[in-house]
Design an enzyme around this catalytic site. Structure first.
Site, PDB file in Angstrom:
ATOM      1  N   GLU A  32      11.698   7.365 -32.104  1.00 47.40           N
ATOM      2  CA  GLU A  32      11.797   8.552 -32.948  1.00 47.40           C
ATOM      3  C   GLU A  32      10.840   8.599 -34.126  1.00 47.40           C
ATOM      4  O   GLU A  32      11.223   8.769 -35.271  1.00 47.40           O
ATOM      5  CB  GLU A  32      13.242   8.713 -33.438  1.00 47.40           C
ATOM      6  CG  GLU A  32      14.208   8.731 -32.274  1.00 47.40           C
ATOM      7  CD  GLU A  32      15.628   9.107 -32.690  1.00 47.40           C
ATOM      8  OE1 GLU A  32      15.838   9.425 -33.853  1.00 47.40           O
ATOM      9  OE2 GLU A  32      16.504   9.089 -31.806  1.00 47.40           O
TER      10      GLU A  32
ATOM     11  N   ASP B  19       9.463  10.228 -28.924  1.00 46.99           N
ATOM     12  CA  ASP B  19      10.511   9.360 -28.406  1.00 46.99           C
ATOM     13  C   ASP B  19      10.292   7.876 -28.722  1.00 46.99           C
ATOM     14  O   ASP B  19      11.164   7.217 -29.303  1.00 46.99           O
ATOM     15  CB  ASP B  19      10.587   9.580 -26.884  1.00 46.99           C
ATOM     16  CG  ASP B  19      11.777   8.925 -26.238  1.00 46.99           C
ATOM     17  OD1 ASP B  19      12.743   8.635 -26.947  1.00 46.99           O
ATOM     18  OD2 ASP B  19      11.730   8.722 -25.010  1.00 46.99           O
TER      19      ASP B  19
ATOM     20  N   GLU C 169       6.815   9.284 -24.124  1.00 45.01           N
ATOM     21  CA  GLU C 169       8.023  10.066 -23.906  1.00 45.01           C
ATOM     22  C   GLU C 169       8.633   9.626 -22.576  1.00 45.01           C
ATOM     23  O   GLU C 169       7.982   9.690 -21.532  1.00 45.01           O
ATOM     24  CB  GLU C 169       7.708  11.570 -23.854  1.00 45.01           C
ATOM     25  CG  GLU C 169       7.210  12.155 -25.165  1.00 45.01           C
ATOM     26  CD  GLU C 169       8.340  12.598 -26.106  1.00 45.01           C
ATOM     27  OE1 GLU C 169       9.469  12.805 -25.633  1.00 45.01           O
ATOM     28  OE2 GLU C 169       8.071  12.725 -27.314  1.00 45.01           O
ATOM     29  N   PHE C 170       9.863   9.157 -22.655  1.00 45.25           N
ATOM     30  CA  PHE C 170      10.596   8.773 -21.446  1.00 45.25           C
ATOM     31  C   PHE C 170      11.451   9.975 -21.074  1.00 45.25           C
ATOM     32  O   PHE C 170      12.416  10.312 -21.754  1.00 45.25           O
ATOM     33  CB  PHE C 170      11.478   7.567 -21.747  1.00 45.25           C
ATOM     34  CG  PHE C 170      12.066   6.917 -20.523  1.00 45.25           C
ATOM     35  CD1 PHE C 170      12.312   7.626 -19.363  1.00 45.25           C
ATOM     36  CD2 PHE C 170      12.363   5.560 -20.533  1.00 45.25           C
ATOM     37  CE1 PHE C 170      12.847   7.017 -18.239  1.00 45.25           C
ATOM     38  CE2 PHE C 170      12.905   4.941 -19.409  1.00 45.25           C
ATOM     39  CZ  PHE C 170      13.151   5.674 -18.273  1.00 45.25           C
ATOM     40  N   GLU C 171      11.092  10.632 -19.979  1.00 44.01           N
ATOM     41  CA  GLU C 171      11.705  11.909 -19.638  1.00 44.01           C
ATOM     42  C   GLU C 171      12.719  11.814 -18.511  1.00 44.01           C
ATOM     43  O   GLU C 171      12.369  11.584 -17.358  1.00 44.01           O
ATOM     44  CB  GLU C 171      10.614  12.901 -19.219  1.00 44.01           C
ATOM     45  CG  GLU C 171      10.171  13.809 -20.335  1.00 44.01           C
ATOM     46  CD  GLU C 171      11.280  14.739 -20.792  1.00 44.01           C
ATOM     47  OE1 GLU C 171      11.248  15.125 -21.979  1.00 44.01           O
ATOM     48  OE2 GLU C 171      12.182  15.076 -19.991  1.00 44.01           O
TER      49      GLU C 171
END
Lengths: 213, 213
Positions: B77, B94, B111-113
DNA sequence: TATGGATCCATA
DNA sequence: TATGGATCCATA
């Protein structure tokens, strides 16, 4: 409904200010969104503001689509060739019209966004792809402003939340339009959620136009 | 879990191939996603393939995050200054790490989506914004491949569905990684959906690092 | 099966 | 209140 916030990239401004066909396309989109009313018989769009996220979104687009299709001859669901011909995944552009004058043709792609805000990013990216591949000449995204979205389904697209990302489309002809209710009124009916609000009006699809040729 | 598909823009390839820190960042991401297992005590990631969309997604990321944070010292974050300082809307990146060597600093955003596919477009756009404002030097998106996503919550992000849009990030250092289960096995437990799967592990936040300085 | 969407949740 | 996410729906 009324148009409350508009952002045009430099390139979009040029097109709209200097070209009659692009100006016309913009005017048609604005007239169409302004034509939406609630409740159905009303002359303006009044939103029930008695509870946060109280209203559904589906019927919001109906009158706007109807005017774009029936009055102005826009088409729904225009596939991008880049996706179709190259057998890539991906759906069509929401609303599309070709404006012609003599041998001049201007192609405008429009996404009317009332889905989740993340969905607005996909719309942006789809229109960017269309511009990049020279399949449209101007891109438009229509969505509620924050003040209105506050009374619609939680997390729907809104102008303010997408705004920080507008700069990603710098250098491209892109227009963002934020619309708002004409008034807030706790006595009008809530817009139904779920399938209750689904209209049965048959839509004017690009596919059908192609097939009827 | 295993890495099954990878796409790097030309710019990303250059960085990863010619620079040790970027290479290291890529290796850490790959090692972390590969460390994820299911069921918990297993040594590999087996997915229950008895029903389409049968598995939830929340626990999928847990072990990967744990390794990134605990083993490799990535932070969660990280706010973008463009959004924070200019008082614009928008949340943090993220996962984030600064790789340093002498006076050299390389900043990688990840970013882990596992959210809805439309959410992956927001992630792309957020990373693009970070690159554009020179707040990160390399962008990475991690997501399931289609074959795995078929057994996860309906409409989660998957490599194949985002693939047509990769070209939007041409000219920027961008890496897309698609991971898959090690095996499909109808006898392992379904991954729970809803809040049941929430882990309580406290995450390693960028904010906390800043405040502890 | 594929795709855009609509809805509500969890956490800070 | 703000924000990313998780989940399931409707239609072609």
């Amino acid at each position: 409904m009324k148009v409350e916030k508009v952002y045009m990239t430099k390139e979009a401004k040029e097109l709209v200010n200097k070209d009659n066909l692009f100006k016309q396309s913009y005017d048609e989109v604005v007239a169409s969104i302004c034509s939406a009313v609630w409740p159905m018989k009303s002359k303006t769009f009044k939103i029930n503001n008695s509870q946060k996220n109280g209203n559904g979104v589906v019927p919001v687009k109906e009158l706007c689509y109807a005017m774009l299709e029936d009055t102005y001859n826009w088409y729904r669901e225009k596939p991008l060739n880049v996706l179709k011909l190259e057998k890539k995944k991906g759906g069509p552009i929401d609303v599309y019209k070709e404006f012609t004058e003599n041998f001049d043709i201007k192609r405008v792609g429009l996404e009317f966004e009332t889905g989740n805000i993340s969905s607005a990013h996909r719309s942006m990216n789809k229109l960017l792809l269309g511009l990049k591949r020279n399949e449209i000449d101007l891109a438009v995204i229509l969505m509620p402003v924050y003040e209105l979205s506050y009374f619609l389904t939680d997390r729907v697209s809104n102008y303010e939340e997408l705004e920080p990302y507008f700069e990603i489309t710098e250098g491209k002809p892109f227009i963002y339009i934020g619309f708002n209710a004409d008034s807030f009124d706790s006595s009008v009916p809530l817009i139904p959620k779920g399938k209750d609000g689904m209209s049965k009006r048959s839509i004017k699809k690009w596919k059908d136009r192609i097939e009827n040729k």
